[in-house]
Design a protein around this motif. Structure first.
Motif, mmCIF file in Angstrom:
data_model
loop_
_atom_site.group_PDB
_atom_site.id
_atom_site.type_symbol
_atom_site.label_atom_id
_atom_site.label_comp_id
_atom_site.label_asym_id
_atom_site.label_seq_id
_atom_site.Cartn_x
_atom_site.Cartn_y
_atom_site.Cartn_z
ATOM 1 N N PHE A 304 -54.187 -18.746 -5.523
ATOM 2 C CA PHE A 304 -53.251 -19.361 -6.453
ATOM 3 C C PHE A 304 -53.701 -20.772 -6.845
ATOM 4 O O PHE A 304 -53.415 -21.232 -7.958
ATOM 5 N N GLY A 307 -55.955 -20.262 -9.666
ATOM 6 C CA GLY A 307 -55.167 -20.072 -10.873
ATOM 7 C C GLY A 307 -54.632 -21.379 -11.418
ATOM 8 O O GLY A 307 -54.616 -21.609 -12.639
ATOM 9 N N THR A 311 -55.637 -23.260 -15.404
ATOM 10 C CA THR A 311 -54.771 -23.668 -16.519
ATOM 11 C C THR A 311 -55.269 -24.943 -17.190
ATOM 12 O O THR A 311 -54.875 -25.228 -18.320
ATOM 13 N N GLY A 366 -52.197 -19.224 -14.608
ATOM 14 C CA GLY A 366 -53.653 -19.319 -14.522
ATOM 15 C C GLY A 366 -54.266 -18.093 -13.903
ATOM 16 O O GLY A 366 -55.314 -17.594 -14.367
ATOM 17 N N LEU A 367 -53.631 -17.560 -12.844
ATOM 18 C CA LEU A 367 -54.173 -16.368 -12.203
ATOM 19 C C LEU A 367 -54.074 -15.161 -13.129
ATOM 20 O O LEU A 367 -54.975 -14.298 -13.150
ATOM 21 N N GLY A 370 -56.816 -15.546 -15.554
ATOM 22 C CA GLY A 370 -58.071 -15.250 -14.871
ATOM 23 C C GLY A 370 -58.288 -13.766 -14.695
ATOM 24 O O GLY A 370 -59.413 -13.259 -14.863
ATOM 25 N N TRP A 371 -57.211 -13.062 -14.348
ATOM 26 C CA TRP A 371 -57.316 -11.610 -14.209
ATOM 27 C C TRP A 371 -57.718 -10.966 -15.540
ATOM 28 O O TRP A 371 -58.581 -10.078 -15.580
#
Length: 876
Positions: A304, A307, A311, A366-367, A370-371
């Motif tokens: 996290f 993530g 951002t 953000g995660l 990212g995914w």
């Protein structure tokens, strides 16, 4: 991942359940110890539930922030009064916040694909659900943990209104903003974040802003209307806004410009260090700071935190997008409460708690991005597409493991390892107020017993709050006419003696103990007692000495208290008048001071002592007053003082009844270098918010200073009575004091009073006296010597001086023997001749002389002068 998109509410419910378990399991025992602030709020909540006193301005919060009190009050009917009560309220509120994070992320990404919005919402909720820091904070029961959920609600409603429009959505966002202002001081900067969102929308999204500006105005007006009670309070009573920061100490939240920051390199260097450590606390390490575990774990687990950092890329690439911009632009503002307070560079968890919502949203968004980036990269070519299903499955499993393992390890370290270690440490009982908690649990576990507990123990907020679960009806044991009256008193008592009665209190002060002061817990009642008499105090000590002690040990096997089971001493609770010294002072037409008691009118420099004041109510008090007690020297300077709410806020003035008299106890301590002499006891009532004394009237009133003038106390003389010849006759003055020794010296030559004295003009007569006090003089008397030509009444020379100026007669007590000395310098131009030396005493304000009585030889005039000697003035 397809399942997440198809059934988001199912997965959200699962995440909320995952977050619920570690937040609510074993709340009674974890975290270790007790928080005195929580007990203060709990008593406020109990007064709301039982007495109907609606909380608004909470003195212990120094603000009009009652949400936490209502939260605790809502739990009392469900779980009773215990450690779980307040903790369950904040835990459940935080679980609700997990769900609101989903909504906030979903609507912040209103212009993104639905798949991304759902994934970001679920990830944001999961970041909060498994954060050990968030879990720990949510279990504290304090006001600050209500903030993250309220901020999430604000962000969700604001982003929803921005995306969907409609006036009522904007009004709902305004209500959410107003709600944040009724929680805790750290949330007062949240409106600044909303201003930043408004400016971002106005400057970078101008086309859409033209259709939304009315909505922003509706939000602002709604918030203004709902917050207007607070605004009025802060504008008319500025101390309500700054009071908490003013009351804080450097390491507990004082403003940084109020203490020396040079050890940190100055204020700017301190702020920079705070910024660095706040960043580290997000995902690297959080070295021990206030209200954290001792594991140094950061807010976010590693995935996290990645993530969270991603951002920044979104912010740089897409500054118009609200998802990253609103969160990052507001972060410095919501950190202000931590950056500008506390003399430590480590984050203060309660001051920087506003930032948690922003951190979890940034981590989840953000995660999610990212995914998507990784998925898109893996599926970018036909070769990669052939293994798409297996690759995606591996990614999901890998991400799940990366998320779950660090979080599970953190929880294992805290719940399984650290908490038992803390209980096994003997220091825990004293450092975390665990001793008070264990003592309270022992008391409520056997509610059929009647307990006599020291007042200074009951005044500890943890004990008074916890014991209220069984002994809920708090009242005074004194009737309005000043008589002790206890209906159906107990035949047997269990007397509490803590192993360390002077242990540090939650507010950081050292407890002071007076063996005369007790509280009775019996038959569901908490009865506040007047001081015991000296005889009763001795009887209680004897009863304890004759009884075997039940020893209470904590989990570290440390002895923390003793309980003595005794038969109630005869007459201990018999009706009696309790006011030792009467007073008459009305404060603000609401409180009446009827008298006071002190254990001894003789004080010892450097030693604490208790003063008990007796109060009745003229009408229901309109606020929670503070009471102050001071000792003044003869110059009118306060040399010792006490000021606070009575009963440690456990029985505040707003719930005092007109049918009872209240005995409030206050301890003072003279400085170690306080000189012998008289000290005047004064008392008054203080408006805490207005920072002014309540007006006063009555026979004891000093209306100029708005204080009640009470009795004289003193630091007594320790000198040895002088060895002086007894006067030729027994001399008493006004029945108050007599002359036990009398000596006359001229130029260092001792003269006998019955001898014919020969002097020359300009010489000095020294009169030495040993006063014998027959009963306490009511005022300060003045001594005079007259030198009168024989056969006349008009003095040719005289001297007047306050008797013993450093220890005036108003400080004398029966049995005292006081040395005194007076020099009488004869005028240089005094004519030759025969004279008589006369002595007298008078009160300077009325010039009324004390009546002189003698037995034996001696002359007393009708105007109350005593002839001491005849003398001849010879030529030079």
């Amino acid at each position: 991942m397809k399942q997440l998109v198809q059934k988001p509410l199912f997965w959200l419910a699962l995440i909320m359940m995952l977050g619920t378990v570690p937040r609510v399991v074993n709340l009674e025992r974890v975290p270790v110890g007790s928080d005195g602030d929580v007990a203060w709020y709990g008593i406020n909540a109990l007064d709301w539930v039982d007495r109907g006193v609606m909380p608004y301005y909470i003195r212990e919060l120094y603000g009009a922030e009652p949400l936490s009190v209502y939260g605790i009050g809502a739990m009392i009917p469900l779980v009773g009064i215990n450690q779980t009560t307040a903790r369950l309220a904040t835990a459940l509120w935080n679980v609700m916040g997990i769900g609101l994070l989903y909504a906030a992320a979903y609507w912040l990404l209103a212009d993104a694909p639905r798949r991304l919005r759902i994934l970001a919402g679920l990830m944001s909720a999961l970041a909060a659900a498994i954060s050990l820091h968030a879990i720990f904070i949510s279990r504290l029961g304090l006001p600050a943990p209500y903030i993250p959920a309220a901020v999430a609600l604000l962000m969700a409603t604001t982003a929803w209104a921005r995306a969907k429009g409609k006036w009522w959505r904007w009004a709902l966002a305004g209500a959410a903003l107003a709600l944040t202002q009724y929680i805790y001081i750290a949330a007062r900067v949240i409106p600044l974040a909303v201003v930043v969102w408004f400016l971002h929308d106005a400057l970078l999204n101008r086309a859409g802003f033209k259709t939304r500006w009315r909505g922003w105005m509706i939000m602002a007006v709604t918030a203004f209307i709902l917050v207007s009670p607070n605004l009025y309070t802060y504008l008319t009573l500025p101390r309500a806004f700054f009071g908490r920061a003013e009351a804080a100490k450097p390491f507990s939240g004082a403003l940084i410009w109020t203490f020396d920051t040079s050890p940190y390199g100055g204020p700017l260097a301190l702020i920079w260090n705070k910024l660095v450590h706040n960043f580290e606390a997000v995902g690297i390490v959080w070295n021990y700071g206030p209200y954290t575990t001792e594991l140094a774990q950061p807010i976010l687990t590693p995935p996290f935190f990645v993530g969270f950092l991603l951002t920044l890329v979104i912010l740089v690439r897409q500054p118009r997008r609200t998802a990253a911009a609103w969160l990052w632009l507001a972060m410095p503002l919501v950190l202000l409460p931590d950056l500008l307070t506390s003399a430590t560079s480590q984050p203060h968890a309660m001051r920087q708690i506003d930032v948690l919502t922003f951190v979890f949203l940034l981590a989840g968004i953000g995660l999610a991005y990212g995914w998507e980036w990784v998925s898109n990269y893996l599926n970018a070519t036909p070769t990669r597409k052939r293994g798409r299903e297996s690759t995606n499955t591996a990614l999901v499993i890998g991400l799940a493991l990366v998320i779950a393992v660090p979080s599970a390890w953190d929880m294992y370290r805290y719940f399984v390892l650290e908490v038992p270690q803390q209980y096994a440490d003997p220091k825990t009982s004293w450092m975390n107020d665990q001793a008070s908690l264990d003592i309270s649990r022992r008391i409520v576990s056997q509610p059929d017993q009647a307990y006599l507990i020291p007042y200074t123990e009951w005044e500890r907020s943890t004990i008074s709050w916890m014991t209220a679960d069984v002994f809920r009806q708090r009242s005074s044991a004194i009737t309005v006419d000043g008589q002790l009256r206890i209906d159906n008193p107990p035949d047997k008592l269990t007397i509490l003696r803590p192993a360390d009665p002077t242990r540090v209190r939650w507010d950081g002060t050292t407890a002071q103990v007076d063996d005369r002061l007790w509280v009775l817990l019996d038959k569901g009642r908490t009865l506040l007692l007047p001081p015991l008499t000296d005889e009763q105090t001795g009887v209680v000590k004897q009863a304890k000495a004759a009884s075997g002690a039940e020893e209470l040990r904590d989990r570290s096997d440390l002895t923390i208290a003793f309980f003595y089971h005794v038969t109630t001493p005869a007459g201990l609770f018999a009706p009696r008048q309790v006011v030792d010294n009467a007073a008459d002072a009305n404060f603000g037409d609401e409180l009446h001071l009827a008298g006071y008691s002190v254990p001894n009118a003789d004080l010892t420099s450097g030693q604490p002592f208790f003063v008990t004041l007796y109060w009745t109510t003229l009408k229901p008090p309109s606020e929670d007053y503070e009471i102050f007690v001071q000792l003044w020297n003869d110059q009118g300077q306060a040399v010792a003082q006490w000021q606070n709410v009575p009963f440690g806020a456990m029985y505040r003035t707003r719930i005092w009844r007109e049918t009872e008299m209240l005995a409030t106890h206050h301890w003072l301590q003279l400085p170690a270098d306080a000189p012998v002499g008289r000290y005047r006891l004064v008392a008054g009532v203080y408006h805490g918010l207005k920072a002014q004394r309540a007006t006063i009237e009555g026979s004891s009133a000093d209306t100029t200073n708005n204080i009640a003038m009470l009795g004289n106390l003193r630091v007594p003389l320790t000198e040895t009575p002088a060895s002086l010849p007894a006067p030729p006759q027994v001399i008493t003055l006004g029945g108050l004091f007599g002359v036990k020794g009398l000596g006359i010296t001229v130029d260092d030559k001792v003269q006998t009073p019955d001898s014919q004295l020969s002097l020359k003009a300009g010489q000095t007569i020294n009169l030495k006296l040993l006063w014998d006090v027959l009963k306490p003089p009511p005022v300060d008397y003045t001594l005079f010597l007259h030198l009168t030509p024989i056969g006349t009444d008009q003095p040719a020379a005289q001297v007047d001086r306050l008797i013993r100026p450093d220890y005036p007669t108003g400080a004398w007590r029966t049995g005292d023997q006081i040395n005194d000395s007076l020099d009488f310098a004869l005028p240089a131009d005094l004519p030759e001749g025969n004279y008589e030396l006369w002595l007298g005493v008078y009160y300077w304000q009325t010039n009324e002389r004390l009546a002189i009585q003698t037995r034996g030889d001696g002359d007393v005039t009708t105007d109350q002068r005593l002839r001491l000697a005849e003398l001849t003035i010879e030529g030079n």
